[in-house]
Design an enzyme around this catalytic site. Structure first.
Site, short mmCIF file in Angstrom:
data_model
loop_
_atom_site.label_atom_id
_atom_site.label_comp_id
_atom_site.label_asym_id
_atom_site.label_seq_id
_atom_site.Cartn_x
_atom_site.Cartn_y
_atom_site.Cartn_z
N ARG A 1 -18.70 -6.40 16.65
CA ARG A 1 -19.70 -5.33 16.67
C ARG A 1 -19.11 -4.01 16.17
O ARG A 1 -19.73 -3.30 15.38
CB ARG A 1 -20.22 -5.13 18.09
CG ARG A 1 -21.16 -6.18 18.61
CD ARG A 1 -21.54 -5.86 20.05
NE ARG A 1 -22.53 -6.77 20.60
CZ ARG A 1 -23.01 -6.67 21.84
NH1 ARG A 1 -22.58 -5.70 22.64
NH2 ARG A 1 -23.91 -7.53 22.27
N GLY B 1 4.38 -1.05 7.85
CA GLY B 1 4.39 -0.02 8.88
C GLY B 1 4.85 1.32 8.37
O GLY B 1 5.04 1.53 7.17
N LEU C 1 0.88 -1.16 0.00
CA LEU C 1 0.00 0.00 0.00
C LEU C 1 0.92 1.21 0.00
O LEU C 1 1.58 1.50 1.00
CB LEU C 1 -0.91 0.00 1.23
CG LEU C 1 -1.87 1.19 1.35
CD1 LEU C 1 -2.89 1.17 0.22
CD2 LEU C 1 -2.58 1.17 2.70
#
Length: 582
Positions: free
Chosen positions: A326, A76, A51
């Site tokens: 959640r 990182g 990325l």
């Protein structure tokens, strides 16, 4: 962030094995959609899915030292890389760097300092170094586990390291999370803890000692500002996750102030919020964005859309922990929207509640000693829960989340404060995280609206809309019968789920990760278990609670609004904290 996979000391160095490693690495291509890299040295393989955030043009990995005898694959960001480059150049005049990547310094530092490299880095990271001179390797993970990494052992004696366990699950006899703040050396075959801050050493001392430093609001504020600003290092557009709660709002405020002060090639700061229509976070986030002048993006989802995504969420975050799932689902949905807007990096507010005792059960802490000990335990467990969520829910779509509350230098300041100053105290009108709120309570030059600065904490899974949790429970109830839950111990003898929701998540998890080793990477029971065990010792009202939502214990949440209102005055004729409750 990126995705890394290393297979070391394999018994197979064939082209077929190389192809296999490449195929396994693609399982985490979502972490690095911009480029794929591979280095093979005999029976050692280092793969990388990139990325591109720093040096997009020339920073492809793996990276090397000058003579290419040291190879490194890194996930990182290294914030002090410029200082380290200068240090390397001073020690070795004429040293040439092959890229402008912040991560290249690791290869040169290992060449110069060997296994001391991890402790020299200021940032978040997981990396593997291959030293071809000695055919040895070295791996390390950042101090608190902001970056995910797993280690496994193959049936042929090989060692595997990966950003996500989905790359290891089929080929390793056993695997586990790589412990944060440690490095692993093939020379010894052992883990060594390199991160030894004073607050860890004092916690482990016999007898245990506790911080006594007086609270200095200016010192705390300046340390956090520095932490946020260093994380704005980026060669691509970035933004901030803005729920409207204290933590994300402070991060957004500091970033917006820096951009207004110094300008940015990317223009106005982008802010992002997600929730069910009409949720607390959407309202609060919009108010903060208006105050700060950010380019705000508000995303809505329905309960059904969230439920439809649950299986994919569990596949990406690799856990069956109730609280984590959640909270991960809205973050997962939001991250997809963020990536679609062309943003690759966001700042986020994780870690504050662990550092400052922000969870509502800290209201019941009986002493400064127990309060502080619990914050240490929470910090040391973050990599299993909130760090895992923030990393994997965003990286599922190639978005990097940076968390300034877990900055190494900031922690030295924040964890040195006498814990008595952090405690919730009704007699003084102090709600949770009072020391942070007070540090940024500057009416002459406000960082935030007063009603936001003193807004009580909402768990992310609550703040996106209370119907979210209620909807999950209702759906789980339709999927899991009373009889199934009654017999859960026979299907799941280890970490047996105690609610229908937990049973549902566990079933999905095992459909993706049937290996016993995968189950063992998830801590025993939901993340609420340890917290409620502590809380139950502090207050019997918490005993037997299975639901980790902040709403589960009556009285705690509402009481704090009254405390804040009494202590912090009124805004426009109405108590500020009560306005936040609306």
């Amino acid at each position: 962030m990126c995705g890394i996979l290393a297979v070391l000391n394999s018994t197979d160095d064939s082209p077929a094995m190389r192809a296999k490693v490449l195929a396994l690495s693609r399982r985490q291509k979502h972490r690095g959609p911009d480029w794929s890299g591979m280095h093979q040295f005999g029976n050692n393989f280092l793969a990388h899915e990139r990325l591109a955030i720093m040096d997009p043009a020339s920073g492809d990995q793996p990276l090397y030292n000058e003579d290419r005898t040291i190879v490194v694959t890194v996930n990182g960001e290294i914030y002090n890389y410029k200082e380290l480059r200068q240090q390397i150049s001073e020690k070795c005049p004429g040293k040439k760097f092959g890229t402008n990547s912040d991560c290249e310094v690791i290869s040169h530092l290992y060449e110069l300092y060997g296994e001391g490299v991890a402790n020299m880095l200021d940032g978040f990271f997981a990396f593997v170094v291959l030293d071809t001179r000695t055919n040895t390797f070295y791996a390390a993970r950042d101090p608190l586990g902001v970056t995910c990494m797993y280690i496994g052992w193959g049936r042929d004696g090989s060692v595997w390291l990966s950003s996500e366990m989905k790359c290891l699950k089929d080929d390793c006899a056993r695997f586990q999370q790589f412990p944060p703040g440690h490095y692993y050396s093939s020379k010894t075959g052992e883990f060594t803890r390199y991160f030894n801050p004073k607050f860890y050493l004092d916690f482990e001392a016999k007898p245990q000692t506790f911080p006594t430093e007086p609270y200095d609001p200016v010192k705390l504020r300046q340390a956090f500002e520095a932490s946020v600003e260093k994380r704005m290092m980026s060669d691509v557009p970035f933004g901030v996750l803005l729920s409207g709660g204290l933590d994300s709002s402070l991060v957004a405020s500091i970033a917006a102030r820096k951009i207004k002060r110094e300008g940015s090639v990317w223009g106005k700061l982008h802010s992002f919020c997600v929730g069910l229509p009409g949720s607390p976070d959407l309202k609060a986030g919009a108010a903060v964005a208006s105050f700060l002048g950010t380019d705000h993006h508000e995303f809505h989802f329905t309960v059904q859309e969230g439920i439809d995504a649950i299986s994919e969420v569990i596949y990406h975050i690799e856990t069956f922990d109730v609280t984590t799932i959640r909270a991960s689902t809205p973050m997962f949905l939001m991250s997809r929207k963020i990536k679609a807007l062309g943003v690759k990096m966001v700042l986020s507010g994780e870690g504050s509640d662990e550092v400052f005792g922000g969870y509502l059960y800290f209201h019941k802490a009986p002493s400064r000693e127990e309060f502080h000990s619990e914050t240490i335990r929470k910090l040391q467990d973050l990599y299993k829960y909130d760090c895992l969520r923030a990393n994997k829910a965003t990286m599922a779509w190639g978005v990097e989340a940076r968390v300034p509350f877990l900055d190494r230098n900031f922690l030295e300041v924040a964890m040195a404060i006498d814990p008595a100053e952090k405690m919730i105290d009704k007699s003084k009108g102090r709600i949770e995280k009072w020391v942070v709120r007070k540090a940024f309570d500057t009416p002459e030059d406000p960082y935030l609206p007063r009603e936001v600065l003193w807004r009580q904490k909402e768990q992310f899974s609550d703040g996106v809309g209370y119907n979210w949790i209620d909807g999950l429970k209702a759906h789980a109830d339709s999927q899991v019968s009373d009889e199934m839950l009654k017999n859960a111990v026979h299907r799941f003898p280890d970490n047996t789920p105690r609610t229908k929701e937990a049973y549902w998540y566990r079933s999905i998890f095992e459909s993706h990760f049937p290996q016993r080793a995968a189950m063992e990477t998830v801590p025993g029971g939901p993340s609420v278990a340890c917290s409620t065990a502590t809380a139950a010792m502090w207050d019997a009202a918490w005993a037997g609670k299975e639901d980790p939502s902040g709403r589960a214990v009556a009285g705690v949440h509402d009481a704090a609004y009254e405390e804040a209102a009494a202590a912090n005055g009124e805004a426009n004729g109405e108590p500020a904290a009560k306005k936040a409750k609306k």
